[in-house]
Structures are given as C-alpha cells and as structure tokens.
Design an enzyme around this catalytic site. Sequence first.
Site, PDB file in Angstrom:
ATOM      1  N   ASP A   1       0.860  -1.187   0.000  1.00 45.25           N
ATOM      2  CA  ASP A   1       0.000   0.000   0.000  1.00 45.25           C
ATOM      3  C   ASP A   1       0.894   1.234   0.000  1.00 45.25           C
ATOM      4  O   ASP A   1       2.122   1.120  -0.001  1.00 45.25           O
ATOM      5  CB  ASP A   1      -0.918  -0.006   1.230  1.00 45.25           C
ATOM      6  CG  ASP A   1      -0.157   0.146   2.546  1.00 45.25           C
ATOM      7  OD1 ASP A   1       1.094   0.213   2.525  1.00 45.25           O
ATOM      8  OD2 ASP A   1      -0.821   0.200   3.592  1.00 45.25           O
TER       9      ASP A   1
ATOM     10  N   ASP B   1       1.434   4.683   2.293  1.00 47.50           N
ATOM     11  CA  ASP B   1       1.111   5.289   3.584  1.00 47.50           C
ATOM     12  C   ASP B   1       1.576   6.738   3.572  1.00 47.50           C
ATOM     13  O   ASP B   1       2.733   7.022   3.262  1.00 47.50           O
ATOM     14  CB  ASP B   1       1.839   4.534   4.710  1.00 47.50           C
ATOM     15  CG  ASP B   1       1.589   3.038   4.684  1.00 47.50           C
ATOM     16  OD1 ASP B   1       0.461   2.627   5.000  1.00 47.50           O
ATOM     17  OD2 ASP B   1       2.517   2.275   4.321  1.00 47.50           O
TER      18      ASP B   1
ATOM     19  N   ASP C   1      -3.301   4.494   2.687  1.00 49.19           N
ATOM     20  CA  ASP C   1      -3.649   4.868   4.065  1.00 49.19           C
ATOM     21  C   ASP C   1      -3.205   6.298   4.305  1.00 49.19           C
ATOM     22  O   ASP C   1      -2.040   6.634   4.090  1.00 49.19           O
ATOM     23  CB  ASP C   1      -2.916   3.971   5.084  1.00 49.19           C
ATOM     24  CG  ASP C   1      -3.661   2.683   5.375  1.00 49.19           C
ATOM     25  OD1 ASP C   1      -4.752   2.474   4.797  1.00 49.19           O
ATOM     26  OD2 ASP C   1      -3.148   1.886   6.174  1.00 49.19           O
TER      27      ASP C   1
HETATM   28  P1  DGT Z   1       4.110  -2.740   3.012  1.00 53.23           P
HETATM   29  O1  DGT Z   1       3.051  -1.696   2.929  1.00 53.23           O
HETATM   30  O2  DGT Z   1       3.557  -4.114   3.151  1.00 53.23           O
HETATM   31  O3  DGT Z   1       5.091  -2.654   1.935  1.00 53.23           O
HETATM   32  O4  DGT Z   1       4.959  -2.506   4.362  1.00 53.23           O
HETATM   33  P2  DGT Z   1       4.819  -1.376   5.439  1.00 53.23           P
HETATM   34  O5  DGT Z   1       6.011  -1.457   6.302  1.00 53.23           O
HETATM   35  O6  DGT Z   1       4.514  -0.057   4.805  1.00 53.23           O
HETATM   36  O7  DGT Z   1       3.618  -1.876   6.328  1.00 53.23           O
HETATM   37  P3  DGT Z   1       2.170  -1.242   6.548  1.00 53.23           P
HETATM   38  O8  DGT Z   1       1.745  -0.421   5.397  1.00 53.23           O
HETATM   39  O9  DGT Z   1       1.264  -2.368   6.950  1.00 53.23           O
HETATM   40  O10 DGT Z   1       2.320  -0.344   7.837  1.00 53.23           O
HETATM   41  C1  DGT Z   1       3.257   0.716   7.915  1.00 53.23           C
HETATM   42  C2  DGT Z   1       3.529   1.066   9.321  1.00 53.23           C
HETATM   43  O11 DGT Z   1       2.392   1.692   9.885  1.00 53.23           O
HETATM   44  C3  DGT Z   1       3.794  -0.161  10.178  1.00 53.23           C
HETATM   45  O12 DGT Z   1       5.118  -0.182  10.577  1.00 53.23           O
HETATM   46  C4  DGT Z   1       3.014   0.019  11.407  1.00 53.23           C
HETATM   47  C5  DGT Z   1       2.157   1.208  11.176  1.00 53.23           C
HETATM   48  N1  DGT Z   1       0.744   0.870  11.317  1.00 53.23           N
HETATM   49  C6  DGT Z   1      -0.028   0.149  10.495  1.00 53.23           C
HETATM   50  N2  DGT Z   1      -1.278   0.073  10.956  1.00 53.23           N
HETATM   51  C7  DGT Z   1      -1.293   0.766  12.108  1.00 53.23           C
HETATM   52  C8  DGT Z   1      -2.296   1.077  13.079  1.00 53.23           C
HETATM   53  O13 DGT Z   1      -3.456   0.683  12.977  1.00 53.23           O
HETATM   54  N3  DGT Z   1      -1.925   1.862  14.138  1.00 53.23           N
HETATM   55  C9  DGT Z   1      -0.660   2.322  14.259  1.00 53.23           C
HETATM   56  N4  DGT Z   1      -0.347   3.087  15.290  1.00 53.23           N
HETATM   57  N5  DGT Z   1       0.303   2.043  13.384  1.00 53.23           N
HETATM   58  C10 DGT Z   1      -0.014   1.278  12.329  1.00 53.23           C
HETATM   59 MG    MG Z   2       2.755   0.251   3.689  1.00 60.85          MG
END
Ligand code: DGT
Ligand code: MG
Length: 370
Positions: free
Chosen positions: A204, A206, A294
């Site tokens: 996604d 962010d 997001d």
């Molecule tokens: P991806 O999108 O799969 O390539 O990998 P990321 O590292 O971008 O993971 P993602 O998009 O699920 O989440 C990004 C960061 O945002 C993750 O380290 C934790 C934080 N995060 C996600 N959901 C929530 C939430 O509901 N509350 C809080 N406080 N942080 C969140």
């Molecule tokens: Mg992400």
Amino acid sequence: AKCCSKAVVFSVPSYACQRRTTLDNHNTILTDALSLLAEKAELSEEDGRGVAFRRAAAVLKCLPQPVTNMMQLRGLPCLGEHSFRVIKDILENGTSSEVESTQQSERYKALKVLTGIFGVGAKTADRWIRAGIHNLRQLQTSGQTLNQAQRAGLQHYDDLNLPVTKAEADAIGEIVEEAVVSVLPDAQITLIGGFRRGKLTGHDVDLLITHPDEGKEVGLMPKVVSWLQSKGFLLYQKTTINSYLESEEGPRRPSSNMDRFERCFSIFKLRHLSREDRGESESGCRLWRAVRVDLVVSPISQFAFALLGWTGSKLFERELRRWAGHEKAMSLGSHALYDNRQSRYLRATSEEEIFAHLGLEYIPPSERNA
Ligand code: DGT
Ligand code: MG
C-alpha cells in the site's frame, strides 16, 4: 563479527531497535522460510508464535553475510528451538519440510487467498473456511454477506495483490498533495511506511499529513476526502476520527483537541503511469489500476511520534515499544512517549529526540527494515 577456527560467529544485540537492518539481506532463503511460518502462525491467530518467528527472521536479516553453518548461530538472540530446527533443515537439505508442507496445505492456501481480500482478517477467513469456502469463486456463490470494504476488496482483488511501485507511490503522493494543499495551504505530507524505509515496492501507500500551526489540521481529513472524491480518485474510503482514549495502544491521558487522530483507509483509482512500464500492449488494456492508500493526519506536536510510529517495520515498532516498556519504564505510542518513573510526557520534535529519550542510538529509516 569475530573469527573462530570453525566459522564466522556473529554478535547481535537482542532488540531489533538496537540494530541496523538494511534491505540488503544476505539470508533471504532462511528469512523467507521463517517469515512464512510467522505468517502461518498469525493466520492461525497464534500471535506469540508469530512474533517469535518474526524476531528470529529479523536477527538473520541483519547478519553481514550468509549463514552456512549452525555453529555460527551460537550466542545469537531470539533463535528458539523451533527456528533452529527450520534453519538446520534448510542448511542440510536445501529446504524446510515444514515450510513445504505448509505451502501445500489446503488450509494455508485458503487462508492466503481469503485474507488477500482487503477487509478480511484471519477470523473471517477461518469462519469462511469452516463453512467450506476455500477460494474466491466459492465465496462469490456462497451467499455470505460481505461488508463494504470486503466488497471493494473482492472487486479489486487482482490489482490490490499486485505490488505497488515507488513510482506509483510518488504519483499517489502528488495527488494527495494537490488535494491537501487545495483545502489547507501550507499543510505538509510525508511518505511513510515501507517506502520511507527505501523499499522499492509495497502492499500500500502510507502518507502522513500535518500542518505547522497546531490545530489547523483539525477536520482536515473529511475535506481532503471530499476533494479526492469530487475528482474521481477514490474507489473506496473509510474515514475514522479516533480519540486518544479510544485507541488501544500507547499511554492514556485526558482527551483534548490534541488527541484527535484522523485516519482514512482507501482504495485509489490511479491512471497507469506508462503502458511500456507495465509491459502492456496499446490495445485492450485498462487505463488505471486500484491502489491501497492509508492517510493519517497528525497535529504538529505529535508529528515526530506519528512519523516514527508509522515508518515501521512492524517488528521494529513492536521492538521499540518493548524496549521502552521493559528497559526504560516508558510507554511509547504513535502520539506520545510517557515516562512512568517521572510520571510525565516527554516532548520531541524529531525522531532523533525520541531515540535519545529512549537511550537508543539513532537508527535512520533505511536501517529499520527488521
Ligand atoms: P508494506 O506496505 O507491506 O510494503 O509494508 P509497510 O512497512 O509499509 O507496512 P504497513 O503499510 O502495513 O504499515 C506501515 C507502518 O504503519 C507499520 O510499521 C506500522 C504502522 N501501522 C499500520 N497500521 C497501524 C495502526 O493501525 N496503528 C498504528 N499506530 N500504526 C499502524
Ligand atoms: Mg505500507
């Protein structure tokens, strides 16, 4: 790394937030196996086991070279008996029998397919599997009631399971920037999540939004969403305004305007950047794809905490909170840092200051890929 007569022995601190973990992983075969077992545990709602495998994988991700010999693992933290067994199997046989049998298991395959639908978690997938639903076709003919998010998720299933590129993330960033600046000039947006850590693809996009004047950001999200909707950029959106007291994580304190935390889960309709990029022919192709986005709005006073809390990786975040709680008697959330011994909040205007409060060496985003 120290040398001994047999093999290189590694030395690694026990919390992931004490380590520098780049995207340059020398042990992908081992970490892919452990990550798959972590995922299997998470999908089975065995969270403790899931974290144990995530921690084991993270230790191997930060090693400066490939593991070739079990002796090299002596003294490494977070490697339990089960992880040892998986690693040994791979080093000796080139593959892990547990990973292979998981990949072939009907239940695992069904859990993967069903939780691949946006809005479907492990609980829902398990309920469906118990009702005999193992794939999308069976779901569509089952008569199960889907909520709005799940309907959108099913409709855009293929697109949403296609990795998002950095170029696509930047294009989304520009659209959101145009939206934000047109409803609130001087508001600032920052790419967070995996792309801020230097990942080239993600599941996604962010984005974190703030404004240099405290309070100006209040009520911003609905306006941004309306703008995006009016221009036809949104295929789905759900906006939530959490008050601090309602949020589960982090320290608690009385509610105030500063506690507002606006968030939007959405699916964007993004025009393809260039057909050649995607290797598509000129004819018969859709001109757009769906992308999960997001959006988070933070008041400037909490910006550093939001930035740190949303940059990830998920394990790095978890380890930061564990370090804060267990080693420093502090509670860290995406809004604030509370010192339990001093009974007060510690302010910070940068991530560097938060690491300093926590007594940790500063780790830049590109080294938080635990
Ligand atoms: P991806 O999108 O799969 O390539 O990998 P990321 O590292 O971008 O993971 P993602 O998009 O699920 O989440 C990004 C960061 O945002 C993750 O380290 C934790 C934080 N995060 C996600 N959901 C929530 C939430 O509901 N509350 C809080 N406080 N942080 C969140
Ligand atoms: Mg992400």
